[in-house]
Design a protein around this motif. Structure first.
Motif, PDB file in Angstrom:
ATOM      1  N   LYS A 174       0.820  -1.217   0.000  1.00 45.75           N
ATOM      2  CA  LYS A 174       0.000   0.000   0.000  1.00 45.75           C
ATOM      3  C   LYS A 174       0.853   1.267   0.000  1.00 45.75           C
ATOM      4  CE  LYS A 174      -1.908  -0.791   3.961  1.00 45.75           C
ATOM      5  NZ  LYS A 174      -0.968  -1.864   4.381  1.00 45.75           N
ATOM      6  N   SER A 175       1.736   1.391   0.984  1.00 44.04           N
ATOM      7  CA  SER A 175       2.551   2.596   1.105  1.00 44.04           C
ATOM      8  C   SER A 175       3.539   2.731  -0.046  1.00 44.04           C
ATOM      9  CB  SER A 175       3.301   2.605   2.441  1.00 44.04           C
ATOM     10  OG  SER A 175       2.392   2.677   3.527  1.00 44.04           O
ATOM     11  N   THR A 176       4.039   1.612  -0.546  1.00 43.85           N
ATOM     12  CA  THR A 176       4.969   1.652  -1.677  1.00 43.85           C
ATOM     13  C   THR A 176       4.284   2.236  -2.908  1.00 43.85           C
ATOM     14  OG1 THR A 176       6.177  -0.259  -0.819  1.00 43.85           O
ATOM     15  CG2 THR A 176       6.491   0.282  -3.145  1.00 43.85           C
ATOM     16  N   LEU A 177       3.018   1.888  -3.135  1.00 50.14           N
ATOM     17  CA  LEU A 177       2.281   2.465  -4.251  1.00 50.14           C
ATOM     18  C   LEU A 177       2.166   3.978  -4.077  1.00 50.14           C
ATOM     19  CD1 LEU A 177       0.521   2.367  -6.796  1.00 50.14           C
ATOM     20  CD2 LEU A 177      -1.443   1.925  -5.301  1.00 50.14           C
ATOM     21  N   LEU A 178       1.797   4.441  -2.878  1.00 48.94           N
ATOM     22  CA  LEU A 178       1.669   5.875  -2.655  1.00 48.94           C
ATOM     23  C   LEU A 178       2.990   6.595  -2.885  1.00 48.94           C
ATOM     24  CD1 LEU A 178      -1.200   5.402  -1.656  1.00 48.94           C
ATOM     25  CD2 LEU A 178      -0.670   6.791   0.368  1.00 48.94           C
ATOM     26  N   ARG A 179       4.069   6.031  -2.392  1.00 51.72           N
ATOM     27  CA  ARG A 179       5.377   6.669  -2.559  1.00 51.72           C
ATOM     28  C   ARG A 179       5.803   6.700  -4.021  1.00 51.72           C
ATOM     29  NH1 ARG A 179       8.178   7.570   2.085  1.00 51.72           N
ATOM     30  NH2 ARG A 179      10.168   7.509   0.969  1.00 51.72           N
ATOM     31  N   ALA A 180       5.415   5.692  -4.789  1.00 52.37           N
ATOM     32  CA  ALA A 180       5.716   5.704  -6.221  1.00 52.37           C
ATOM     33  C   ALA A 180       4.931   6.805  -6.925  1.00 52.37           C
ATOM     34  CB  ALA A 180       5.399   4.344  -6.835  1.00 52.37           C
ATOM     35  N   LEU A 181       3.647   6.961  -6.571  1.00 48.15           N
ATOM     36  CA  LEU A 181       2.829   8.002  -7.184  1.00 48.15           C
ATOM     37  C   LEU A 181       3.319   9.396  -6.802  1.00 48.15           C
ATOM     38  CD1 LEU A 181      -0.749   6.502  -6.680  1.00 48.15           C
ATOM     39  CD2 LEU A 181       0.696   6.391  -8.721  1.00 48.15           C
ATOM     40  N   ALA A 182       3.907   9.521  -5.603  1.00 47.34           N
ATOM     41  CA  ALA A 182       4.406  10.818  -5.132  1.00 47.34           C
ATOM     42  C   ALA A 182       5.800  11.137  -5.646  1.00 47.34           C
ATOM     43  CB  ALA A 182       4.407  10.840  -3.610  1.00 47.34           C
ATOM     44  N   GLY A 183       6.442  10.199  -6.327  1.00 47.43           N
ATOM     45  CA  GLY A 183       7.793  10.434  -6.817  1.00 47.43           C
ATOM     46  C   GLY A 183       8.861  10.235  -5.763  1.00 47.43           C
ATOM     47  N   LEU A 184       8.515   9.583  -4.645  1.00 43.99           N
ATOM     48  CA  LEU A 184       9.475   9.349  -3.576  1.00 43.99           C
ATOM     49  C   LEU A 184      10.186   8.015  -3.726  1.00 43.99           C
ATOM     50  CD1 LEU A 184       7.340  10.595  -0.548  1.00 43.99           C
ATOM     51  CD2 LEU A 184       9.052  11.862  -1.867  1.00 43.99           C
ATOM     52  N   THR A 185       9.614   7.124  -4.512  1.00 50.58           N
ATOM     53  CA  THR A 185      10.209   5.823  -4.812  1.00 50.58           C
ATOM     54  C   THR A 185      10.017   5.529  -6.291  1.00 50.58           C
ATOM     55  OG1 THR A 185       9.815   4.902  -2.611  1.00 50.58           O
ATOM     56  CG2 THR A 185      10.054   3.332  -4.407  1.00 50.58           C
ATOM     57  N   ASP A 186      11.071   5.172  -6.972  1.00 52.81           N
ATOM     58  CA  ASP A 186      10.943   4.804  -8.380  1.00 52.81           C
ATOM     59  C   ASP A 186      10.684   3.306  -8.497  1.00 52.81           C
ATOM     60  OD1 ASP A 186      11.253   7.317  -9.365  1.00 52.81           O
ATOM     61  OD2 ASP A 186      13.377   7.086  -9.879  1.00 52.81           O
ATOM     62  N   PRO A 187       9.627   2.914  -9.214  1.00 48.45           N
ATOM     63  CA  PRO A 187       9.399   1.479  -9.456  1.00 48.45           C
ATOM     64  C   PRO A 187      10.554   0.869 -10.239  1.00 48.45           C
ATOM     65  CG  PRO A 187       7.453   2.794  -9.992  1.00 48.45           C
ATOM     66  CD  PRO A 187       8.580   3.749  -9.787  1.00 48.45           C
ATOM     67  N   ASP A 188      10.633  -0.437 -10.179  1.00 48.76           N
ATOM     68  CA  ASP A 188      11.626  -1.153 -10.987  1.00 48.76           C
ATOM     69  C   ASP A 188      11.156  -1.287 -12.433  1.00 48.76           C
ATOM     70  OD1 ASP A 188      13.188  -1.556  -8.686  1.00 48.76           O
ATOM     71  OD2 ASP A 188      12.088  -3.389  -8.199  1.00 48.76           O
ATOM     72  N   ALA A 189       9.852  -1.280 -12.634  1.00 47.81           N
ATOM     73  CA  ALA A 189       9.274  -1.397 -13.977  1.00 47.81           C
ATOM     74  C   ALA A 189       7.847  -0.891 -13.926  1.00 47.81           C
ATOM     75  CB  ALA A 189       9.308  -2.841 -14.466  1.00 47.81           C
ATOM     76  N   GLY A 190       7.324  -0.561 -15.097  1.00 43.41           N
ATOM     77  CA  GLY A 190       5.950  -0.102 -15.198  1.00 43.41           C
ATOM     78  C   GLY A 190       5.846   1.327 -15.670  1.00 43.41           C
ATOM     79  N   TYR A 191       4.616   1.841 -15.680  1.00 45.88           N
ATOM     80  CA  TYR A 191       4.338   3.182 -16.192  1.00 45.88           C
ATOM     81  C   TYR A 191       3.389   3.905 -15.248  1.00 45.88           C
ATOM     82  CZ  TYR A 191       6.204   1.117 -20.477  1.00 45.88           C
ATOM     83  OH  TYR A 191       7.004   0.486 -21.379  1.00 45.88           O
ATOM     84  N   PHE A 242       6.329   8.368 -15.489  1.00 51.21           N
ATOM     85  CA  PHE A 242       7.323   7.321 -15.231  1.00 51.21           C
ATOM     86  C   PHE A 242       7.239   6.326 -16.367  1.00 51.21           C
ATOM     87  CE2 PHE A 242       9.041   3.393 -13.560  1.00 51.21           C
ATOM     88  CZ  PHE A 242      10.180   3.839 -12.912  1.00 51.21           C
ATOM     89  N   ASP A 243       8.403   6.055 -16.965  1.00 51.27           N
ATOM     90  CA  ASP A 243       8.439   5.245 -18.187  1.00 51.27           C
ATOM     91  C   ASP A 243       9.390   4.072 -18.018  1.00 51.27           C
ATOM     92  OD1 ASP A 243       8.501   4.195 -20.698  1.00 51.27           O
ATOM     93  OD2 ASP A 243       9.095   6.020 -21.725  1.00 51.27           O
ATOM     94  N   ASP A 244       8.867   3.003 -17.416  1.00 47.85           N
ATOM     95  CA  ASP A 244       9.496   1.686 -17.375  1.00 47.85           C
ATOM     96  C   ASP A 244      10.833   1.616 -16.650  1.00 47.85           C
ATOM     97  OD1 ASP A 244       9.298  -1.024 -17.802  1.00 47.85           O
ATOM     98  OD2 ASP A 244      10.484  -0.959 -19.620  1.00 47.85           O
ATOM     99  N   GLU A 245      11.406   2.649 -16.172  1.00 53.44           N
ATOM    100  CA  GLU A 245      12.565   2.560 -15.287  1.00 53.44           C
ATOM    101  C   GLU A 245      12.973   3.923 -14.778  1.00 53.44           C
ATOM    102  OE1 GLU A 245      15.898   0.484 -16.964  1.00 53.44           O
ATOM    103  OE2 GLU A 245      15.011  -1.478 -16.662  1.00 53.44           O
ATOM    104  N   GLU A 246      12.397   4.984 -15.284  1.00 55.12           N
ATOM    105  CA  GLU A 246      12.858   6.303 -14.868  1.00 55.12           C
ATOM    106  C   GLU A 246      11.762   7.349 -14.996  1.00 55.12           C
ATOM    107  OE1 GLU A 246      16.103   7.138 -17.433  1.00 55.12           O
ATOM    108  OE2 GLU A 246      14.862   7.363 -19.230  1.00 55.12           O
ATOM    109  N   ARG A 247      11.911   8.402 -14.215  1.00 53.89           N
ATOM    110  CA  ARG A 247      11.030   9.567 -14.309  1.00 53.89           C
ATOM    111  C   ARG A 247      11.279  10.280 -15.629  1.00 53.89           C
ATOM    112  NH1 ARG A 247       6.851   9.781 -10.586  1.00 53.89           N
ATOM    113  NH2 ARG A 247       7.447   8.094  -9.210  1.00 53.89           N
ATOM    114  N   THR A 248      10.204  10.763 -16.233  1.00 56.28           N
ATOM    115  CA  THR A 248      10.340  11.514 -17.477  1.00 56.28           C
ATOM    116  C   THR A 248      10.382  13.008 -17.170  1.00 56.28           C
ATOM    117  OG1 THR A 248       7.979  11.840 -17.876  1.00 56.28           O
ATOM    118  CG2 THR A 248       8.931   9.730 -18.570  1.00 56.28           C
TER     119      THR A 248
END
Length: 268
Positions: free
Chosen positions: A63-80, A89-95
């Protein structure tokens, strides 16, 4: 207080086009691991402008990891991640588009994160003065408006140590509102509060949704609030979204055994 009545400078961000009910933020195929453990497993998630989405589930479920990804505090390993039609966010990095929309995203934490040596006014105006170029007069006016929106207008010169837990949490929400977000992410912001105080803080969020039209994503264990105020309930289980439904569907007409077990554990 309506958005059209506000004054002060507008954050230097890209044009905002979503209308009430339109999809504001989307995540597709998000994956995230920490220390070899996969926390998010191909998560798809949508939020519409003007909706409250309550996110529930056991600790460590993502749950919290999703919120932090949406807030730009954590970059996902993959996804958009898409915000108002922009790929942020484009599959490995912020645009580069992330920097156009980040001021539209606010986050409030369980621990308030207020500066104890500063009064409420200074806590609220620090970021707008440094990041958005507000004058002191403009920042003070916006702070007064934000505090009024959360019922704390009379505490402009108070220090955090002089406030109760519920009052500090309201100030933290007001600080997030200083940046005029369209998306407000709240991570367990009432877990340390007594139930009556937590109910007051959650009522502030419901009022902001109704009066300001912002989208709110809230991680919480308050099932009463979820059942009454949420537009969507998202249940995380083992890094995946197991249920995404209306409150009535989630709590009264759902046959997911993991959700049933969770609800029984929190004594809904």
């Amino acid at each position: 207080m309506s958005q059209t009545s506000s004054t002060g400078p507008t954050p230097a961000v890209g044009t905002f086009t979503a209308s009430m009910g339109d999809v504001l933020v989307s995540a597709r195929g998000l994956q995230k691991s920490f220390g070899g453990r996969q926390i998010l497993k191909n998560v798809d998630f949508d939020m519409s402008l003007g909706d409250i989405t309550v996110i529930i589930g056991k600790s460590g479920s993502g749950k919290s990891t999703l919120l932090r990804a949406l807030a730009g505090l954590t970059d996902p390993d993959a996804g958009y991640i898409y915000f108002d039609g922009k790929t942020v966010f484009d599959d490995e990095e912020r645009t580069d588009d992330w920097y156009d929309v980040e001021a539209h995203v606010g986050m409030v934490f369980q621990t308030y994160t207020l500066w104890p040596h500063m009064d409420v006014l200074a806590n609220l105006t620090l970021a707008p003065l440094k990041r958005l170029g507000y004058s002191k007069a403009e920042a003070k006016e916006r702070a007064e408006q934000a505090l009024e929106e959360v019922g704390m207008a009379h505490h402009l010169r108070s220090r955090p140590t002089q406030l109760s837990g519920g009052e500090r949490q309201r100030v933290a929400i007001a600080r997030a509102l200083m940046m005029r977000p369209k998306l407000l992410l709240c991570d367990e912001i009432t877990s340390a509060l007594d139930p009556p105080v937590a109910a007051e803080v959650l009522e502030v969020l419901r009022r902001l949704k109704q009066e300001e039209g912002i989208a709110v994503a809230l991680v919480t264990h308050d099932m009463a609030f979820a059942s009454k105020a949420a537009d969507r309930v998202v249940f995380f289980h083992d890094g995946e979204i197991a249920v995404n439904a209306t409150p009535d569907e989630a709590f009264n007409h759902n046959d997911n055994p993991d959700l049933a077990k969770f609800l029984e554990a929190v004594r809904f």
